[in-house]
Design a protein around this motif. Structure first.
Motif, PDB file in Angstrom:
ATOM      1  N   ILE A   1      -2.321   7.569 -10.216  1.00 29.93           N
ATOM      2  CA  ILE A   1      -2.188   7.427  -8.763  1.00 29.93           C
ATOM      3  C   ILE A   1      -2.804   8.538  -7.943  1.00 29.93           C
ATOM      4  O   ILE A   1      -3.169   8.343  -6.806  1.00 29.93           O
ATOM      5  CB  ILE A   1      -0.621   6.918  -8.508  1.00 29.93           C
ATOM      6  CG1 ILE A   1      -0.142   5.744  -9.011  1.00 29.93           C
ATOM      7  CG2 ILE A   1      -0.456   7.224  -7.094  1.00 29.93           C
ATOM      8  CD1 ILE A   1       1.158   5.262  -8.912  1.00 29.93           C
ATOM      9  N   ARG A   2      -2.227   9.762  -8.329  1.00 33.25           N
ATOM     10  CA  ARG A   2      -3.189  10.732  -7.534  1.00 33.25           C
ATOM     11  C   ARG A   2      -4.729  10.791  -7.520  1.00 33.25           C
ATOM     12  O   ARG A   2      -5.336  10.829  -6.494  1.00 33.25           O
ATOM     13  CB  ARG A   2      -2.869  12.156  -8.468  1.00 33.25           C
ATOM     14  CG  ARG A   2      -3.180  13.231  -7.727  1.00 33.25           C
ATOM     15  CD  ARG A   2      -2.873  14.732  -8.300  1.00 33.25           C
ATOM     16  NE  ARG A   2      -3.524  14.684  -9.596  1.00 33.25           N
ATOM     17  CZ  ARG A   2      -3.222  15.613 -10.594  1.00 33.25           C
ATOM     18  NH1 ARG A   2      -2.375  16.611 -10.293  1.00 33.25           N
ATOM     19  NH2 ARG A   2      -3.650  15.732 -11.853  1.00 33.25           N
TER      20      ARG A   2
ATOM     21  N   GLN B   1      -5.219   8.080  -4.996  1.00 30.67           N
ATOM     22  CA  GLN B   1      -5.317   8.548  -3.666  1.00 30.67           C
ATOM     23  C   GLN B   1      -6.376   9.652  -3.255  1.00 30.67           C
ATOM     24  O   GLN B   1      -6.735   9.553  -2.204  1.00 30.67           O
ATOM     25  CB  GLN B   1      -3.815   9.146  -3.486  1.00 30.67           C
ATOM     26  CG  GLN B   1      -2.584   8.282  -3.579  1.00 30.67           C
ATOM     27  CD  GLN B   1      -1.435   9.002  -3.633  1.00 30.67           C
ATOM     28  OE1 GLN B   1      -1.111  10.003  -4.280  1.00 30.67           O
ATOM     29  NE2 GLN B   1      -0.714   8.467  -3.029  1.00 30.67           N
TER      30      GLN B   1
ATOM     31  N   SER C   1     -11.737   4.238  -6.975  1.00 31.02           N
ATOM     32  CA  SER C   1     -10.166   4.265  -6.583  1.00 31.02           C
ATOM     33  C   SER C   1      -9.765   2.890  -7.156  1.00 31.02           C
ATOM     34  O   SER C   1      -8.628   2.654  -7.725  1.00 31.02           O
ATOM     35  CB  SER C   1     -10.028   4.631  -5.180  1.00 31.02           C
ATOM     36  OG  SER C   1      -8.689   4.315  -4.928  1.00 31.02           O
TER      37      SER C   1
ATOM     38  N   LEU D   1      -4.198   2.782   0.764  1.00 26.05           N
ATOM     39  CA  LEU D   1      -3.411   4.244   0.528  1.00 26.05           C
ATOM     40  C   LEU D   1      -2.071   3.691   0.719  1.00 26.05           C
ATOM     41  O   LEU D   1      -1.389   4.543  -0.069  1.00 26.05           O
ATOM     42  CB  LEU D   1      -4.114   4.995   1.528  1.00 26.05           C
ATOM     43  CG  LEU D   1      -5.461   5.748   1.350  1.00 26.05           C
ATOM     44  CD1 LEU D   1      -6.063   6.487   2.221  1.00 26.05           C
ATOM     45  CD2 LEU D   1      -5.651   6.291  -0.137  1.00 26.05           C
TER      46      LEU D   1
ATOM     47  N   TYR E   1      -0.790   2.541  -2.588  1.00 24.53           N
ATOM     48  CA  TYR E   1      -0.627   3.803  -3.583  1.00 24.53           C
ATOM     49  C   TYR E   1       0.271   4.507  -3.061  1.00 24.53           C
ATOM     50  O   TYR E   1       1.130   4.919  -4.324  1.00 24.53           O
ATOM     51  CB  TYR E   1      -1.999   4.350  -3.397  1.00 24.53           C
ATOM     52  CG  TYR E   1      -3.426   3.967  -3.845  1.00 24.53           C
ATOM     53  CD1 TYR E   1      -3.278   2.555  -4.617  1.00 24.53           C
ATOM     54  CD2 TYR E   1      -4.511   4.485  -3.601  1.00 24.53           C
ATOM     55  CE1 TYR E   1      -4.517   1.901  -5.014  1.00 24.53           C
ATOM     56  CE2 TYR E   1      -5.509   3.854  -4.232  1.00 24.53           C
ATOM     57  CZ  TYR E   1      -5.682   2.629  -4.594  1.00 24.53           C
ATOM     58  OH  TYR E   1      -6.772   2.218  -5.086  1.00 24.53           O
ATOM     59  N   THR E   2       0.695   4.856  -1.968  1.00 22.76           N
ATOM     60  CA  THR E   2       2.010   5.956  -1.713  1.00 22.76           C
ATOM     61  C   THR E   2       3.135   5.128  -2.007  1.00 22.76           C
ATOM     62  O   THR E   2       3.869   5.741  -2.600  1.00 22.76           O
ATOM     63  CB  THR E   2       1.463   6.358  -0.177  1.00 22.76           C
ATOM     64  OG1 THR E   2       0.324   6.806   0.053  1.00 22.76           O
ATOM     65  CG2 THR E   2       2.832   7.220   0.226  1.00 22.76           C
TER      66      THR E   2
ATOM     67  N   PHE F   1       3.458   5.367  -5.650  1.00 20.80           N
ATOM     68  CA  PHE F   1       3.801   6.823  -6.219  1.00 20.80           C
ATOM     69  C   PHE F   1       5.414   7.157  -5.759  1.00 20.80           C
ATOM     70  O   PHE F   1       5.889   7.692  -6.714  1.00 20.80           O
ATOM     71  CB  PHE F   1       3.160   7.839  -5.088  1.00 20.80           C
ATOM     72  CG  PHE F   1       3.357   9.316  -5.571  1.00 20.80           C
ATOM     73  CD1 PHE F   1       2.783   9.931  -6.688  1.00 20.80           C
ATOM     74  CD2 PHE F   1       4.096   9.806  -4.729  1.00 20.80           C
ATOM     75  CE1 PHE F   1       3.192  11.363  -7.007  1.00 20.80           C
ATOM     76  CE2 PHE F   1       4.412  11.262  -5.090  1.00 20.80           C
ATOM     77  CZ  PHE F   1       3.847  11.801  -5.852  1.00 20.80           C
TER      78      PHE F   1
ATOM     79  N   GLY G   1      -9.469   7.481  -2.658  1.00 19.44           N
ATOM     80  CA  GLY G   1      -9.250   6.740  -1.588  1.00 19.44           C
ATOM     81  C   GLY G   1      -9.324   7.452  -0.166  1.00 19.44           C
ATOM     82  O   GLY G   1     -10.065   7.312   0.813  1.00 19.44           O
ATOM     83  N   VAL G   2      -8.829   8.868  -0.111  1.00 19.64           N
ATOM     84  CA  VAL G   2      -8.828   9.667   1.087  1.00 19.64           C
ATOM     85  C   VAL G   2     -10.229  10.211   1.056  1.00 19.64           C
ATOM     86  O   VAL G   2     -10.681  10.287   2.213  1.00 19.64           O
ATOM     87  CB  VAL G   2      -7.756  10.626   0.872  1.00 19.64           C
ATOM     88  CG1 VAL G   2      -8.113  11.743   1.600  1.00 19.64           C
ATOM     89  CG2 VAL G   2      -6.319  10.240   1.096  1.00 19.64           C
TER      90      VAL G   2
ATOM     91  N   SER H   1      -6.995   2.030 -10.069  1.00 22.61           N
ATOM     92  CA  SER H   1      -5.709   1.103  -9.681  1.00 22.61           C
ATOM     93  C   SER H   1      -5.575  -0.050 -10.921  1.00 22.61           C
ATOM     94  O   SER H   1      -4.541  -0.342 -11.277  1.00 22.61           O
ATOM     95  CB  SER H   1      -5.917   0.462  -8.334  1.00 22.61           C
ATOM     96  OG  SER H   1      -4.896  -0.430  -8.236  1.00 22.61           O
TER      97      SER H   1
END
Length: 129
Positions: free
Chosen positions: A63-64, A67, A106, A20, A23-24, A27, A70-71, A110
């Motif tokens: 990416i959203r 995320q 996820s 995460l 990913y962030t 982003f 993943g979350v 990616s």
């Protein structure tokens, strides 16, 4: 059959957290790039810039999705731990399996996003050959 213990879903916490974070970071770099390209486009509209912005839009949506998956996977790991705690092991196994599937999805998104990014860079560098 071996049943899940509290430590099994907990093992994924550090891996999912690092994913995460990556990913962030991706982003945030894309968001800055979109703002820069948007400013350039507003000053001097260009088809190349429009194409780059369109490509970045696709990557941001991916990416959203990465995320969210993943979350969601992390959330289901926590739920799984709670279900193990209250001795609902059968339900916990299903929830943990779902968490793993979400993590796989996820990571698959990616890989797709990386492929799009590499293609965009190849196009960008094509005028140098």
């Amino acid at each position: 059959m071996n049943h899940l213990t509290l430590t099994t879903p907990a093992l994924l916490f550090s891996a999912i957290s690092l994913i995460l974070l990556a990913y962030t970071n991706r982003f945030l770099s894309y968001a800055n790039l979109v703002r820069t390209l948007h400013d350039h486009y507003m000053k001097n509209p260009d088809e190349l810039l429009r194409g780059q912005i369109s490509n970045l839009r696709k990557r941001l949506y991916l990416i959203r999705a990465m995320q969210v998956l993943g979350v969601g996977s992390l959330l289901l790991c926590v739920l799984c731990m709670f279900l193990i705690y209250v001795s609902w092991v059968g339900t916990a196994e299903i929830v943990f399996g779902t968490a793993l599937l979400m993590l796989i999805a996820s990571l698959g998104a990616s890989i797709h996003e990386i492929q799009i990014s590499v293609h965009a860079l190849e196009l960008h560098l094509s005028d140098m050959q």
